[in-house]
Design an enzyme around this catalytic site. Structure first.
Site, mmCIF file in Angstrom:
data_model
loop_
_atom_site.group_PDB
_atom_site.id
_atom_site.type_symbol
_atom_site.label_atom_id
_atom_site.label_comp_id
_atom_site.label_asym_id
_atom_site.label_seq_id
_atom_site.Cartn_x
_atom_site.Cartn_y
_atom_site.Cartn_z
ATOM 1 N N HIS A 174 55.530 -3.482 22.319
ATOM 2 C CA HIS A 174 56.265 -4.103 21.214
ATOM 3 C C HIS A 174 57.509 -4.844 21.684
ATOM 4 O O HIS A 174 58.437 -5.058 20.902
ATOM 5 C CB HIS A 174 56.619 -3.039 20.158
ATOM 6 C CG HIS A 174 55.421 -2.463 19.476
ATOM 7 N ND1 HIS A 174 55.437 -1.295 18.734
ATOM 8 C CD2 HIS A 174 54.127 -2.906 19.424
ATOM 9 C CE1 HIS A 174 54.228 -1.040 18.271
ATOM 10 N NE2 HIS A 174 53.407 -1.999 18.681
ATOM 11 N N CYS B 191 70.789 -20.888 18.281
ATOM 12 C CA CYS B 191 70.502 -21.406 19.617
ATOM 13 C C CYS B 191 71.541 -22.456 20.009
ATOM 14 O O CYS B 191 71.836 -23.363 19.223
ATOM 15 C CB CYS B 191 69.097 -22.013 19.583
ATOM 16 S SG CYS B 191 68.582 -22.775 21.112
ATOM 17 N N ALA C 217 59.814 16.218 23.278
ATOM 18 C CA ALA C 217 59.459 15.579 24.557
ATOM 19 C C ALA C 217 60.399 16.012 25.672
ATOM 20 O O ALA C 217 59.970 16.251 26.805
ATOM 21 C CB ALA C 217 59.488 14.056 24.397
HETATM 22 C C1 BJW Z 1 59.141 13.592 18.317
HETATM 23 C C2 BJW Z 1 60.461 13.892 18.565
HETATM 24 C C3 BJW Z 1 60.731 14.499 19.793
HETATM 25 C C4 BJW Z 1 60.416 12.948 16.664
HETATM 26 N N1 BJW Z 1 59.724 14.758 20.639
HETATM 27 N N2 BJW Z 1 58.144 13.902 19.149
HETATM 28 C C5 BJW Z 1 48.571 -5.325 6.747
HETATM 29 C C6 BJW Z 1 49.332 -6.481 6.916
HETATM 30 C C7 BJW Z 1 49.742 -6.937 8.197
HETATM 31 C C8 BJW Z 1 49.390 -6.220 9.317
HETATM 32 C C9 BJW Z 1 48.635 -5.067 9.144
HETATM 33 C C10 BJW Z 1 48.217 -4.626 7.879
HETATM 34 N N3 BJW Z 1 47.503 -3.481 8.022
HETATM 35 C C11 BJW Z 1 47.464 -3.185 9.337
HETATM 36 C C12 BJW Z 1 48.127 -4.137 10.016
HETATM 37 C C13 BJW Z 1 48.364 -4.180 11.470
HETATM 38 C C14 BJW Z 1 49.780 -3.678 11.759
HETATM 39 C C15 BJW Z 1 49.839 -2.183 11.436
HETATM 40 O O1 BJW Z 1 49.386 -1.358 12.189
HETATM 41 N N4 BJW Z 1 50.420 -1.811 10.295
HETATM 42 C C16 BJW Z 1 50.433 -0.402 9.852
HETATM 43 C C17 BJW Z 1 51.859 0.049 9.624
HETATM 44 C C18 BJW Z 1 49.575 -0.301 8.620
HETATM 45 N N5 BJW Z 1 50.019 -3.959 13.155
HETATM 46 C C19 BJW Z 1 50.473 -5.122 13.539
HETATM 47 O O2 BJW Z 1 50.794 -6.006 12.756
HETATM 48 C C20 BJW Z 1 50.558 -5.319 15.037
HETATM 49 N N6 BJW Z 1 49.972 -6.554 15.380
HETATM 50 C C21 BJW Z 1 48.680 -6.790 15.204
HETATM 51 O O3 BJW Z 1 47.931 -5.951 14.713
HETATM 52 O O4 BJW Z 1 48.281 -8.023 15.620
HETATM 53 C C22 BJW Z 1 47.016 -8.483 15.158
HETATM 54 C C23 BJW Z 1 47.229 -8.994 13.746
HETATM 55 C C24 BJW Z 1 47.827 -10.213 13.616
HETATM 56 C C25 BJW Z 1 48.006 -10.709 12.333
HETATM 57 C C26 BJW Z 1 47.654 -9.958 11.222
HETATM 58 C C27 BJW Z 1 47.059 -8.696 11.379
HETATM 59 C C28 BJW Z 1 46.858 -8.216 12.663
HETATM 60 C C29 BJW Z 1 52.005 -5.354 15.481
HETATM 61 C C30 BJW Z 1 52.700 -4.078 15.194
HETATM 62 C C31 BJW Z 1 54.180 -4.198 15.567
HETATM 63 C C32 BJW Z 1 54.959 -2.955 15.173
HETATM 64 N N7 BJW Z 1 56.334 -3.224 15.346
HETATM 65 C C33 BJW Z 1 57.282 -2.131 15.122
HETATM 66 C C34 BJW Z 1 58.694 -2.759 15.129
HETATM 67 C C35 BJW Z 1 59.028 -3.170 16.571
HETATM 68 C C36 BJW Z 1 60.377 -3.772 16.695
HETATM 69 C C37 BJW Z 1 61.467 -2.775 16.448
HETATM 70 O O5 BJW Z 1 61.640 -1.807 17.227
HETATM 71 O O6 BJW Z 1 62.159 -2.984 15.461
HETATM 72 O O7 BJW Z 1 57.171 -1.154 16.171
HETATM 73 S S1 BJW Z 1 56.946 -1.179 13.664
HETATM 74 C C38 BJW Z 1 57.487 0.356 14.338
HETATM 75 O O8 BJW Z 1 56.375 1.276 14.335
HETATM 76 C C39 BJW Z 1 57.846 0.077 15.803
HETATM 77 C C40 BJW Z 1 57.199 1.231 16.509
HETATM 78 O O9 BJW Z 1 56.975 0.899 17.848
HETATM 79 C C41 BJW Z 1 55.953 1.469 15.703
HETATM 80 C C42 BJW Z 1 55.362 2.842 15.835
HETATM 81 O O10 BJW Z 1 56.285 3.820 15.377
HETATM 82 P P1 BJW Z 1 56.417 5.183 16.181
HETATM 83 O O11 BJW Z 1 56.918 4.910 17.536
HETATM 84 O O12 BJW Z 1 55.162 5.950 16.077
HETATM 85 O O13 BJW Z 1 57.619 5.910 15.397
HETATM 86 P P2 BJW Z 1 57.559 6.793 14.062
HETATM 87 O O14 BJW Z 1 58.953 6.867 13.545
HETATM 88 O O15 BJW Z 1 56.525 6.328 13.146
HETATM 89 O O16 BJW Z 1 57.108 8.248 14.571
HETATM 90 C C43 BJW Z 1 57.956 9.038 15.395
HETATM 91 C C44 BJW Z 1 57.164 10.284 15.812
HETATM 92 O O17 BJW Z 1 57.942 11.000 16.753
HETATM 93 C C45 BJW Z 1 56.859 11.262 14.666
HETATM 94 O O18 BJW Z 1 55.496 11.608 14.728
HETATM 95 C C46 BJW Z 1 57.760 12.470 14.960
HETATM 96 O O19 BJW Z 1 57.182 13.705 14.533
HETATM 97 C C47 BJW Z 1 57.873 12.396 16.448
HETATM 98 N N8 BJW Z 1 59.095 12.957 17.031
HETATM 99 N N9 BJW Z 1 61.206 13.470 17.456
HETATM 100 C C48 BJW Z 1 58.429 14.450 20.243
HETATM 101 N N10 BJW Z 1 62.001 14.821 20.114
HETATM 102 ZN ZN ZN Z 2 66.461 -23.462 20.314
#
Ligand code: BJW
Ligand code: ZN
Length: 260
Positions: free
Chosen positions: A117, A155, A239
């Protein structure tokens, strides 16, 4: 036998490990998760902050939100779990596939990191793609010194809006990163998913890649995720506690004690 002891035993007979990490991996470094209680999105609409449409609707708000997060990342340090993952490289071939944008795995010493990401410390212009001019940290210092509502970061070459080099909803992943992640996961004997809710595609599809290639799959999380039942095993814990223990047991010449 505990799940940790089973994992240690599997790792002892393995040569390659792939690891998917999410926001929970960085939680103990003081970087908030997204979807947990008290997380970044507890009171926010994710799409308004992490999509092109949300950015264009209110660029000042999104730039400021990312500038504040960037400040948190710059102040953060890798914790013992990041270091333990890096140390595993002395035992096996390790690929870290991370959804995190904070760069903490590389800072901890992991050498084979795929950032699905993007990275919050980088930026680019949405018009001309220039990535060499001032970034969102200039906004952070504006907030710091003036204490007033910030303006827009634009920019210096063309006046376009500057955005963080992260992947928003609906955007494609950086070129080649997902295919390299699939390749690494497909080739690994063991797959760990650490600190992710497994709610975002395509990261959440890597478990199937691992399973269909015969890897032993384990989730490490403080609470089972929605995907927990898809793993061979799960270890409940932080973790920063689980990973150092894992490395220490792996390095120990004495077999881990068995418990019922
Ligand atoms: C612990 C702990 C400890 C706590 N020890 N554990 C409808 C419309 C448009 C798109 C979509 C759609 N339906 C599906 C999609 C696809 C979409 C998607 O998946 N959406 C879902 C939400 C439904 N995906 C995309 O759009 C991706 N691109 C893609 O598919 O391209 C093809 C495409 C193109 C065009 C159209 C459609 C498809 C891109 C996804 C990009 C996600 N970006 C983000 C933001 C990044 C920038 C930023 O940082 O601001 O990435 S979203 C956010 O979620 C971030 C994270 O990387 C990502 C995952 O979250 P994560 O890391 O799992 O965090 P949490 O908070 O959810 O969970 C934390 C966990 O830790 C918990 O389980 C806790 O229990 C645990 N925990 N403490 C161990 N100490
Ligand atoms: Zn520019």
């Amino acid at each position: 036998m505990t799940a940790t002891a089973r994992l240690v035993s599997m790792l002892r007979s393995s040569s390659s490990l792939s690891v998917l990490t999410g926001a929970g991996m960085s939680a103990e470094s003081g970087i908030p998760t997204f979807r947990d209680a008290g997380g970044l999105w507890e009171d926010e609409d994710p799409v308004s902050l992490a999509s092109v449409d949300g950015f264009l609707a209110n660029p000042a708000r999104v730039q400021r939100w990312y500038a504040e997060r960037l400040r948190g990342v710059m102040d953060a340090q890798p914790h013992s779990g990041h270091v333990a993952l890096a140390e595993l490289e002395s035992e096996l071939d390790v690929t870290v596939v991370t959804q995190n944008v904070d760069g903490l795995h590389s800072r901890a010493g992991s050498t084979n990191v795929l950032e699905m990401h993007g990275n919050i410390t980088r930026h680019f212009c949405v018009e001309c793609q220039d990535n060499t001019g001032p970034g969102l940290s200039t906004l952070t210092s504006t907030v710091d010194t003036a204490g007033s509502a910030p303006g827009l970061v634009q920019c210096t070459l063309c006046g376009g809006l500057i955005r963080p080099a992260v992947v928003w909803f609906g955007e494609m992943l950086p070129h080649g990163v997902f295919s390299r992640a699939v390749e690494a996961v497909a080739e690994s004997d063991v797959f760990l998913s650490i600190g992710t809710s497994s709610s975002v595609y395509p990261a959440s599809s890597l478990i199937e890649v691992a399973q269909s290639n015969g890897a032993y799959t384990v989730e490490i999380n403080v609470a089972p995720s929605v995907a927990a039942s898809r793993f061979d095993d799960s270890i409940t814990g932080r973790a920063g506690q689980v990973l150092p223990k894992l490395v220490s047991e792996l390095r120990s010449t004495v077999s881990a004690p068995e418990t019922t």
